[in-house]
Design a protein around this motif. Structure first.
Motif, mmCIF file in Angstrom:
data_model
loop_
_atom_site.group_PDB
_atom_site.id
_atom_site.type_symbol
_atom_site.label_atom_id
_atom_site.label_comp_id
_atom_site.label_asym_id
_atom_site.label_seq_id
_atom_site.Cartn_x
_atom_site.Cartn_y
_atom_site.Cartn_z
ATOM 1 N N SER A 1 -19.570 -7.731 8.214
ATOM 2 C CA SER A 1 -18.612 -8.344 7.554
ATOM 3 C C SER A 1 -18.345 -9.895 7.816
ATOM 4 O O SER A 1 -18.162 -10.558 7.066
ATOM 5 C CB SER A 1 -16.919 -7.857 7.632
ATOM 6 O OG SER A 1 -16.849 -7.673 9.046
ATOM 7 N N TYR B 1 -10.138 -0.451 -8.655
ATOM 8 C CA TYR B 1 -10.754 0.655 -7.670
ATOM 9 C C TYR B 1 -10.512 0.080 -6.119
ATOM 10 O O TYR B 1 -10.367 0.852 -5.342
ATOM 11 C CB TYR B 1 -12.057 0.635 -7.745
ATOM 12 C CG TYR B 1 -12.701 1.582 -8.877
ATOM 13 C CD1 TYR B 1 -12.533 2.880 -8.699
ATOM 14 C CD2 TYR B 1 -13.270 0.990 -9.936
ATOM 15 C CE1 TYR B 1 -12.850 3.860 -10.013
ATOM 16 C CE2 TYR B 1 -13.733 2.032 -11.098
ATOM 17 C CZ TYR B 1 -13.412 3.202 -10.909
ATOM 18 O OH TYR B 1 -13.996 4.189 -11.740
ATOM 19 N N SER B 2 -10.364 -1.539 -6.117
ATOM 20 C CA SER B 2 -10.103 -1.883 -4.698
ATOM 21 C C SER B 2 -8.435 -1.558 -4.184
ATOM 22 O O SER B 2 -8.226 -1.016 -2.998
ATOM 23 C CB SER B 2 -10.207 -3.275 -4.948
ATOM 24 O OG SER B 2 -9.441 -4.260 -5.531
ATOM 25 N N LEU C 1 -8.952 2.120 -3.245
ATOM 26 C CA LEU C 1 -9.496 2.459 -2.077
ATOM 27 C C LEU C 1 -8.592 1.964 -1.026
ATOM 28 O O LEU C 1 -8.529 2.554 0.159
ATOM 29 C CB LEU C 1 -10.714 1.701 -2.063
ATOM 30 C CG LEU C 1 -11.849 2.099 -3.058
ATOM 31 C CD1 LEU C 1 -13.015 1.254 -2.772
ATOM 32 C CD2 LEU C 1 -12.373 3.638 -2.520
ATOM 33 N N SER C 2 -7.552 0.942 -1.031
ATOM 34 C CA SER C 2 -7.061 0.333 0.106
ATOM 35 C C SER C 2 -5.799 1.134 0.203
ATOM 36 O O SER C 2 -5.214 1.485 1.363
ATOM 37 C CB SER C 2 -6.341 -1.193 -0.603
ATOM 38 O OG SER C 2 -7.426 -2.228 -0.624
ATOM 39 N N GLU D 1 -12.971 -3.337 -10.964
ATOM 40 C CA GLU D 1 -13.025 -3.821 -9.293
ATOM 41 C C GLU D 1 -11.831 -3.915 -8.622
ATOM 42 O O GLU D 1 -11.579 -3.181 -7.724
ATOM 43 C CB GLU D 1 -13.973 -4.891 -9.190
ATOM 44 C CG GLU D 1 -15.361 -4.772 -9.479
ATOM 45 C CD GLU D 1 -16.159 -3.756 -8.774
ATOM 46 O OE1 GLU D 1 -15.998 -3.934 -7.405
ATOM 47 O OE2 GLU D 1 -16.967 -2.644 -9.232
ATOM 48 N N PHE D 2 -10.951 -4.406 -9.248
ATOM 49 C CA PHE D 2 -9.607 -4.909 -8.992
ATOM 50 C C PHE D 2 -8.758 -3.377 -8.667
ATOM 51 O O PHE D 2 -8.156 -2.987 -7.617
ATOM 52 C CB PHE D 2 -8.798 -5.601 -10.011
ATOM 53 C CG PHE D 2 -7.328 -6.023 -9.728
ATOM 54 C CD1 PHE D 2 -6.956 -6.229 -8.298
ATOM 55 C CD2 PHE D 2 -6.201 -5.611 -10.153
ATOM 56 C CE1 PHE D 2 -5.680 -6.396 -7.842
ATOM 57 C CE2 PHE D 2 -5.090 -5.475 -9.982
ATOM 58 C CZ PHE D 2 -4.437 -5.921 -8.863
ATOM 59 N N VAL E 1 -8.492 -10.881 -5.419
ATOM 60 C CA VAL E 1 -8.017 -9.700 -6.553
ATOM 61 C C VAL E 1 -6.829 -10.015 -7.488
ATOM 62 O O VAL E 1 -6.420 -9.512 -8.308
ATOM 63 C CB VAL E 1 -7.802 -8.503 -6.103
ATOM 64 C CG1 VAL E 1 -8.965 -7.964 -5.346
ATOM 65 C CG2 VAL E 1 -6.562 -8.421 -5.203
ATOM 66 N N ALA F 1 -8.979 -11.028 0.594
ATOM 67 C CA ALA F 1 -8.256 -9.983 -0.509
ATOM 68 C C ALA F 1 -7.672 -10.749 -1.510
ATOM 69 O O ALA F 1 -7.354 -9.932 -2.345
ATOM 70 C CB ALA F 1 -7.404 -9.112 0.565
ATOM 71 N N SER G 1 -7.518 4.066 2.416
ATOM 72 C CA SER G 1 -7.594 3.659 3.611
ATOM 73 C C SER G 1 -6.136 3.746 4.496
ATOM 74 O O SER G 1 -6.376 3.713 5.775
ATOM 75 C CB SER G 1 -8.338 2.456 3.588
ATOM 76 O OG SER G 1 -7.343 1.287 3.147
ATOM 77 N N ARG H 1 0.677 -1.119 -0.083
ATOM 78 C CA ARG H 1 -0.031 0.007 0.099
ATOM 79 C C ARG H 1 0.979 1.265 0.033
ATOM 80 O O ARG H 1 0.251 2.478 -0.372
ATOM 81 C CB ARG H 1 -0.899 0.053 1.481
ATOM 82 C CG ARG H 1 -1.978 -1.096 1.410
ATOM 83 C CD ARG H 1 -2.810 -0.959 2.259
ATOM 84 N NE ARG H 1 -3.892 -2.157 2.290
ATOM 85 C CZ ARG H 1 -4.997 -2.430 3.519
ATOM 86 N NH1 ARG H 1 -4.642 -1.468 4.431
ATOM 87 N NH2 ARG H 1 -5.694 -3.241 3.408
#
Length: 824
Positions: A476, A65-66, A69-70, A62-63, A442, A439, A73, A39
């Motif tokens: 979750s 964007y994830s 976002l990760s 999706e991958f 992905v 996770a 965060s 990250r």
């Protein structure tokens, strides 16, 4: 030893920056050390992405964007480099479902002050014409931090006005398959790169070549020229490129139209390498503008054809280009004789005749003409006596494909982990937390559903401080449980690990505990083997009395498959251990902390129902009802024959008989528990007495930790004949009670414990406060422990004082090392 994992974060992040983002993310499964490192990598690298279907496009979107976002965060807002290489299978897939997301990603990285931007888009066209490429976001041209910009298959938005210094830091500009509205826009873009060093232009198109304006190029580059330009590649550009802007180049690869005039060439004073796609009869004129040229690669212009009139009237120029006379060392002629054998032959002969320092000339031609060309050129005069002449076969497209098929292939790096069987991959994922396991979906299609089959649900270090965080966590966990149930063959749960820290009691009791009960009831139905359920709940301010514990679901005591049970902060009630024939036939590990039972009898029956228990830890065990004499006598002979490790402290009952622990190899316990009393007055009576028949002999015990009441240590040691490691821990309260011992006279026991004489090797004394009895005990051990290797003293008193009193003491072991540490 993982030497790479021990490197600093900065170095590991730098290493990860050299691999694609997908591979960088996959390193998170290596160990805890690598979980979050990816990250922090300031590079997003997605190469060789082929999207053939709508599902492929959706998964990739999706991958990516994830990933974004990760990173957000993790508070990593820096993007130094963004590399995106996508090939769409159809225009519809590209323009309707792909390009809008690409635009969003570009805008995102531009906002993050990106320095290296590489965007390669392409569409596989099965036939017909494709409309112009997608518009490049205007935001790109407002990014003043760009150092490298590489674009493929984009259009410049109409109406955008270029300034002369849009890219003040740009050093590399590569443009392929680009579409400009007007030629003026293209020239202004170049003029806005004052420090440009590397330029590649290939297949550039304009709305209409007829609309090229009468534009004064000299005026544009007068104030902002490309003085730093060193490498230039101009390919498949069928327009009159403004060559004067390239005059400072050291390396130039360029092709021209047939009617492009050599007088338009400036003098390239710095040029040493030239790759030229031009008519053979114009090459000599071009060379006159390159006085320092050392390397020449000449590719015959296939569009030129042959000019028989020029060939017949060829006359060697009177003046030889300066580079031929003094500097040219290598020359390569590709596609020799593809359009004109005679013309290419005269050019090669002329270079050989005048290039005085030429070292090598390479000729590439078709196989059929290779003998004839070699025969003619080998006999030509050469100005350089050291010139080596080489000939190679030029392959047509069909021959290249055939040779490629026959050439041994070097296997490219493969994802060896993903080729492992499902069983092994699920085993690998079982060492991760459930969040990390999910996770991995992905990584590739291979990993999409693997986590459903991992028999471990692991939720460690969960912190819940708000109602929102409690809601998110509950959702979750429910989503994980639901997803597993919908997947075939995923109903088995081997391990359930949950460790929650609540921010306040309201979150725990009103919002959290009801869900915990449901989860426990669900997992125990899945043939659960390992249950780890730890709760941490802060007590209210100025709380007095016993804390309230949530009720433990009785379904746990019906789960006969349990091998390990670890509980914290629960109460046990509503289950009759005696009437229901309770038993944990497979339980080997039992850890209980802050657990409250209805009565002592329930706790003892729980232990009785664990016939193969090996590891026991019981700390802060409470009871609603006081014990009675019947209970004490009933469990006086309780045994745990398989017990190896035991750690028992602050269990508020007196019927916990020492016989149950007699098979232990490692034992941590309060001294009073072994002597079956918590009444301090009994210590005076038992002190220094010979072994008691009520205490069993610990034949297997080699490691012993004793808490409190040191004046009974020797009494205990008589029952541990093979003890090798002894640790003594004295609490402050007990130290105060023993202060009166300072005035008593020490009398050495006549009988020395067997372990001191023959086995004890290490001894650690914690919180030595200085009373006479404690010092006498330490001296006694030193005097009688014949094999003692180390004694470590941790003291709350002044170190010099304790050291002065103990260092001169006689030692039975000549090799014993005495160390002193400050407990503070």
């Amino acid at each position: 030893m993982d030497r790479i994992g021990n490197l600093p974060n900065e170095i590991l992040i730098h290493i990860l920056s050299f691999i694609p983002t997908k591979q960088a993310v996959s390193t998170s499964i290596l160990s805890k050390r690598w979980i979050h490192l990816w990250r922090s990598v300031p590079i997003l690298h997605f190469f060789d992405t082929k999207l053939k279907t709508l599902a492929d496009n959706y998964s990739f979107n999706e991958f990516l964007y994830s990933i974004i976002l990760s990173r957000e965060s993790a508070s990593n807002h820096s993007v130094n480099s963004f590399f995106l290489d996508i090939e769409y299978n159809s225009p519809k897939l590209a323009f309707r479902h792909g390009i809008p997301n690409v635009i969003n990603w570009i805008n995102y990285v531009v906002e993050r002050k990106v320095q290296f931007l590489n965007l390669y888009l392409d569409v596989v066209v099965g036939g017909g014409n494709i409309r112009k490429p997608p518009n490049l976001p205007i935001s790109v041209f407002t990014c003043e931090t760009l150092v490298v910009l590489k674009l493929n298959w984009f259009s410049m938005e109409e109406g955008f006005s270029f300034n002369f210094e849009d890219f003040p830091l740009l050093k590399v500009l590569h443009l392929k398959k680009m579409y400009f509205d007007e030629y003026e826009e293209f020239i202004l873009l170049l003029a806005g790169c004052p420090v440009l060093e590397d330029l590649l232009v290939s297949d550039i198109k304009f709305r209409s070549l007829d609309l090229v304006p009468a534009f004064e190029f000299d005026q544009v580059f007068k104030s902002s020229s490309l003085n730093n330009l060193t490498e230039v590649y101009i390919r498949d550009c069928y327009f009159h490129f403004w060559v004067k802007a390239l005059s400072n180049s050291k390396f130039l690869s360029i092709g021209f139209w047939k009617d492009y005039h050599c007088n338009d060439f400036p003098v390239f004073h710095n040029l040493t390498h030239l790759v030229l796609n031009y008519n053979w009869d114009r090459v000599v004129e071009v060379l006159r503008h390159c006085p320092k040229l050392q390397n020449l690669n000449f590719c015959q212009n296939m569009q030129s054809g042959s000019d028989e009139h020029i060939i017949e009237n060829w006359v060697d120029p009177e003046s030889v280009p300066h580079c031929l006379s003094l500097n040219l060392t290598t020359c390569t002629l590709w596609g020799f004789a593809l359009t004109s054998l005679q013309g290419d032959f005269m050019l090669a002969r002329y270079i050989l005749k005048n290039a005085r320092v030429l070292q090598t000339m390479k000729i590439s031609c078709v196989r059929e003409m290779l003998p004839e060309i070699e025969n003619k050129l080998s006999s030509c005069h050469r100005a350089s006596a050291t010139c080596q002449l080489s000939f190679y076969r030029h392959l047509c497209k069909e021959e290249e494909e055939e040779e490629e098929m026959q050439r041994p292939r070097i296997s490219s790096p493969t994802d060896t982990i993903s080729t492992l069987p499902d069983e092994i991959l699920c085993r690998i994922l079982s060492f991760l937390t459930t969040k990390q396991s999910v996770a991995t979906t992905v990584l590739s299609k291979r990993w999409t559903h693997l986590w459903h089959h991992v028999p471990v649900l692991h939720f460690p270090n969960i912190t819940i401080n708000t109602v929102e965080s409690n809601f998110r966590f509950n959702e979750s966990v429910y989503s994980v449980l639901t997803s597993r149930d919908t997947a075939a063959a995923s109903h088995f749960i081997d391990t359930f690990h949950l460790d929650i820290q609540y921010g306040n009691s309201h979150l725990a009791y009103n919002l959290g505990f009801p869900n915990l009960t449901k989860w426990i009831n669900l997992v125990v139905q899945r043939k659960l083997k390992y249950l780890h359920f730890n709760l941490h709940v802060p007590l209210p301010y100025n709380f007095v009395g016993f804390p309230y514990h949530p009720k433990l679901p009785v379904s746990i005591f019906t789960c006969r498959t349990l091998v390990s049970l670890n509980l914290r902060w629960f109460r046990v009630e509503g289950f009759s251990f005696s009437s229901n024939g309770f038993q944990f036939p497979s339980l080997k590990t039992l850890h209980l902390r802050f657990v409250k039972f209805s009565e002592v009898r329930d706790f003892m029956l729980l232990l009785t129902g664990c016939p193969i228990l090996e590891d026991l830890k019981a700390s802060h065990i409470y009871f609603f009802c006081a014990e009675d004499s019947v209970t004490v006598q009933e469990f006086k002979r309780l045994t745990l024959p398989k017990l190896i490790r035991a750690d028992v402290s602050q269990c508020w009952c007196s019927c916990y008989m020492a016989k149950a622990l007699s098979t232990s190899v490692s034992l941590c316990i309060e001294t009073s528990w072994l002597l079956c009393t918590k009444d301090y007055r009994v210590y005076k009576v038992n002190k220094l007495k010979p072994p008691s028949d009520d205490i069993p002999i610990f034949h297997n015990l080699t490691h012993l930790k004793l808490h409190n009441n040191w004046d009974l240590v020797l009494q205990v040691l008589h029952h541990c004949p093979k003890l090798q490691n002894l640790q003594l821990y004295q609490g402050l309260y007990e130290a105060m009670l023993n202060e009166e011992d300072d005035q008593e006279n020490w009398v050495e026991p006549k009988l020395v414990p067997q372990c001191l004489s023959s086995y004890l090797r290490t001894c650690t004394i914690q919180h030595l406060s200085g009373p006479k009895f404690e010092l006498m005990l330490a001296k006694y051990i030193l005097k009688n422990a014949r094999l003692l290797q180390t004694m470590t003293i941790w003291t709350t008193r002044e170190l010099p004082e304790i050291e002065r009193k103990l260092s001169p003491c006689p030692k039975a072991s000549a090799t014993c090392q005495l160390s002193f540490m400050d407990s503070v």
